[in-house]
Design an enzyme around this catalytic site. Structure first.
Site, PDB file in Angstrom:
ATOM      1  N   ARG A  55       0.844  -1.221   0.000  1.00 26.28           N
ATOM      2  CA  ARG A  55       0.000   0.000   0.000  1.00 26.28           C
ATOM      3  C   ARG A  55       0.870   1.258   0.000  1.00 26.28           C
ATOM      4  O   ARG A  55       0.716   2.095  -0.893  1.00 26.28           O
ATOM      5  CB  ARG A  55      -0.997  -0.041   1.154  1.00 26.28           C
ATOM      6  CG  ARG A  55      -1.852   1.196   1.262  1.00 26.28           C
ATOM      7  CD  ARG A  55      -3.226   0.933   1.883  1.00 26.28           C
ATOM      8  NE  ARG A  55      -3.226  -0.030   2.949  1.00 26.28           N
ATOM      9  CZ  ARG A  55      -2.847   0.198   4.216  1.00 26.28           C
ATOM     10  NH1 ARG A  55      -2.406   1.394   4.562  1.00 26.28           N
ATOM     11  NH2 ARG A  55      -2.884  -0.758   5.116  1.00 26.28           N
ATOM     12  N   TYR A 108     -13.989  21.884 -11.717  1.00 23.98           N
ATOM     13  CA  TYR A 108     -14.476  20.536 -12.024  1.00 23.98           C
ATOM     14  C   TYR A 108     -15.657  20.234 -11.116  1.00 23.98           C
ATOM     15  O   TYR A 108     -15.533  20.247  -9.898  1.00 23.98           O
ATOM     16  CB  TYR A 108     -13.352  19.512 -11.865  1.00 23.98           C
ATOM     17  CG  TYR A 108     -13.852  18.101 -12.049  1.00 23.98           C
ATOM     18  CD1 TYR A 108     -14.523  17.735 -13.205  1.00 23.98           C
ATOM     19  CD2 TYR A 108     -13.676  17.153 -11.058  1.00 23.98           C
ATOM     20  CE1 TYR A 108     -15.008  16.452 -13.371  1.00 23.98           C
ATOM     21  CE2 TYR A 108     -14.154  15.870 -11.222  1.00 23.98           C
ATOM     22  CZ  TYR A 108     -14.827  15.526 -12.380  1.00 23.98           C
ATOM     23  OH  TYR A 108     -15.319  14.257 -12.528  1.00 23.98           O
ATOM     24  N   ASP A 181      -5.255  22.907  -9.493  1.00 26.42           N
ATOM     25  CA  ASP A 181      -5.632  21.796 -10.370  1.00 26.42           C
ATOM     26  C   ASP A 181      -5.201  22.200 -11.782  1.00 26.42           C
ATOM     27  O   ASP A 181      -5.807  23.064 -12.412  1.00 26.42           O
ATOM     28  CB  ASP A 181      -7.145  21.557 -10.284  1.00 26.42           C
ATOM     29  CG  ASP A 181      -7.621  20.397 -11.168  1.00 26.42           C
ATOM     30  OD1 ASP A 181      -6.871  20.004 -12.078  1.00 26.42           O
ATOM     31  OD2 ASP A 181      -8.742  19.909 -10.951  1.00 26.42           O
ATOM     32  N   LYS A 206      -6.222  12.029 -17.472  1.00 25.01           N
ATOM     33  CA  LYS A 206      -6.384  12.874 -18.664  1.00 25.01           C
ATOM     34  C   LYS A 206      -5.101  12.878 -19.506  1.00 25.01           C
ATOM     35  O   LYS A 206      -4.579  11.828 -19.802  1.00 25.01           O
ATOM     36  CB  LYS A 206      -6.823  14.262 -18.231  1.00 25.01           C
ATOM     37  CG  LYS A 206      -7.931  14.266 -17.177  1.00 25.01           C
ATOM     38  CD  LYS A 206      -9.197  13.563 -17.626  1.00 25.01           C
ATOM     39  CE  LYS A 206     -10.254  13.613 -16.534  1.00 25.01           C
ATOM     40  NZ  LYS A 206     -11.418  12.811 -16.777  1.00 25.01           N
TER      41      LYS A 206
END
Ligand code: PLP
Length: 387
Positions: A55, A108, A181, A206
């Site tokens: 992890r 967003y 962002d 993206k």
């Protein structure tokens, strides 16, 4: 390129060779994909490799993080998450109940929704302001109370541009951190950390990956401080990690970022210019157009062009916009952005009734196809809709 000799090399070179990493065991030119979830402990009970459990520890993830950190010139490094949403919300979760946060009025939509619902449930106080209006941003921050200013530029889906350097000044004077962002700019067009941001965030889903086959997100940081440590703790503690296979694909996608991004930006600019003269288009929103309200700031702040995202408002309103999207052949009618294949979307349909997105708006994500083919397809769809 040896790993120790990356200094002075261009970003295109660093990305193409993933910082020169190869496999030291087999000499394979592509480093292996590490899938193990756990690592051997030494007989003396130590973990001399530095790797304990999958992890927090994975070599493929760390390698990909190192590439992104180099592209963003991030002294703290980069942290990959399971999605852009997980990366962004880690920043919000790192705040304390009662902390004040300022975010853009146009951002967003799903992150805005998270702040309005989950963020509020956790005691965050959020103000949404037009961050492109610096006077409004300045008025919204509360010195000593505001802990985070969140920007998105260009912001989805109107491609509003916010001045990052000015935003950093406003945030820092108030004692807040600035996070950006930068998904729709990518490191190819904008370097928020160099402009004064503390954290840059991307949906790696993206253009960083670029092939519409990975969900991932990343934060890159200016310094290792208490906030950065909290982000690390949140990622490990909440388990919002990226899978090694996704990290591997992302590293492969990043190798061509500096070839894809210029091609996509050139096509977007070409389409924006041609569509702004189209009789069936009311308005084109693209920061590369001189008439875009954020053009002057974008021209100063963005490098190598203005990105791969544009929106068009179609003559005839919502029905005409949906009708145009229905008639394209080459453009793919789908949500998301930044892939090598061009996507078209009636944005208000996905954002719902509270959206600031106009009903006649189609969002376009330009890929690497011929701009001429893309234009012709849109032109025939617009003409057929308005015939
Ligand atoms: N930020 C922006 C600007 C986005 O467009 C998106 C997704 O579309 C996100 C964040 C969220 O990313 P993800 O879908 O990887 O969670």
């Amino acid at each position: 390129m040896s790993e120790s000799s990356t200094a002075g090399l261009s970003k295109a070179t660093l990305a193409a060779q993933a910082l020169g990493r190869t496999d030291p065991v087999t000499k394979a030119v592509v480093p292996p994909l590490h899938l193990a979830t756990t690592y051997l402990r030494d007989p003396d009970n130590a973990y001399s490799s530095g790797y304990v459990y999958g992890r927090p520890d994975n070599a493929t993830v760390r390698d990909t993080e190192a590439v992104i950190a180099a592209l963003e010139e991030a002294p703290a490094g980069a942290l990959l998450f399971a999605s852009g949403t997980a990366a962004a919300t880690a920043c919000f979760l790192a705040l304390d109940p009662g902390d004040h946060l300022v975010a853009p009025a146009v951002m967003y939509w799903a992150l805005r929704k998270w702040l309005l619902t989950e963020g509020k449930r956790r005691g965050l106080e959020v103000d949404f302001v037009e961050t492109d209006r610096l006077d409004r941003l300045e008025a919204a921050v509360r010195p000593g109370r505001t802990k985070l200013v969140w920007l998105e530029t260009p912001s989805n889906p109107l491609w509003t541009i916010t001045d990052i350097a000015a935003g950093a000044g406003i945030a820092h004077r108030a004692g807040a951190r600035l996070a950006v962002d930068s998904t729709c700019a990518s490191p190819y067009h904008t370097r928020p950390l160099a402009l004064g941001a503390d954290i840059v965030m991307h949906s790696a889903t993206k253009i960083l990956n670029g092939h519409s086959d990975v969900i991932g997100g990343v934060l890159a940081g200016a310094k290792v401080d208490e906030f950065w440590q909290r982000l690390l703790t949140i990622r490990s503690g909440q388990g919002g990690i990226i899978g090694p296979f996704e990290a591997y694909l992302l590293q492969r996608g990043l190798k061509t970022l500096y070839v894809r991004a210029p091609a996509q930006a050139r096509a977007a600019q070409d389409l924006a210019e041609r569509l702004s003269r189209h009789p069936d288009v009311v308005r084109v929103l693209y920061p590369g157009l001189p008439q875009h309200p954020g053009h002057a700031v974008a021209a100063r702040q963005m490098e190598n062009g203005f990105g791969f995202m544009l929106s068009v408002q179609v003559r005839g309103g919502e029905a005409a916009a949906i009708g145009t999207a229905a008639r394209v052949g080459l453009w793919k009618r789908a949500t998301s952005l930044g892939g090598v294949e061009s996507l078209i979307e009636h944005r208000a349909s996905i954002e719902g009734p509270d959206t600031p997105c106009p009903p006649d708006l189609l969002r376009l994500s330009t890929g690497i196809e011929s701009a001429e083919d893309l234009y012709r397809d849109l032109d025939q769809a617009l003409r057929a809709t308005h015939a």
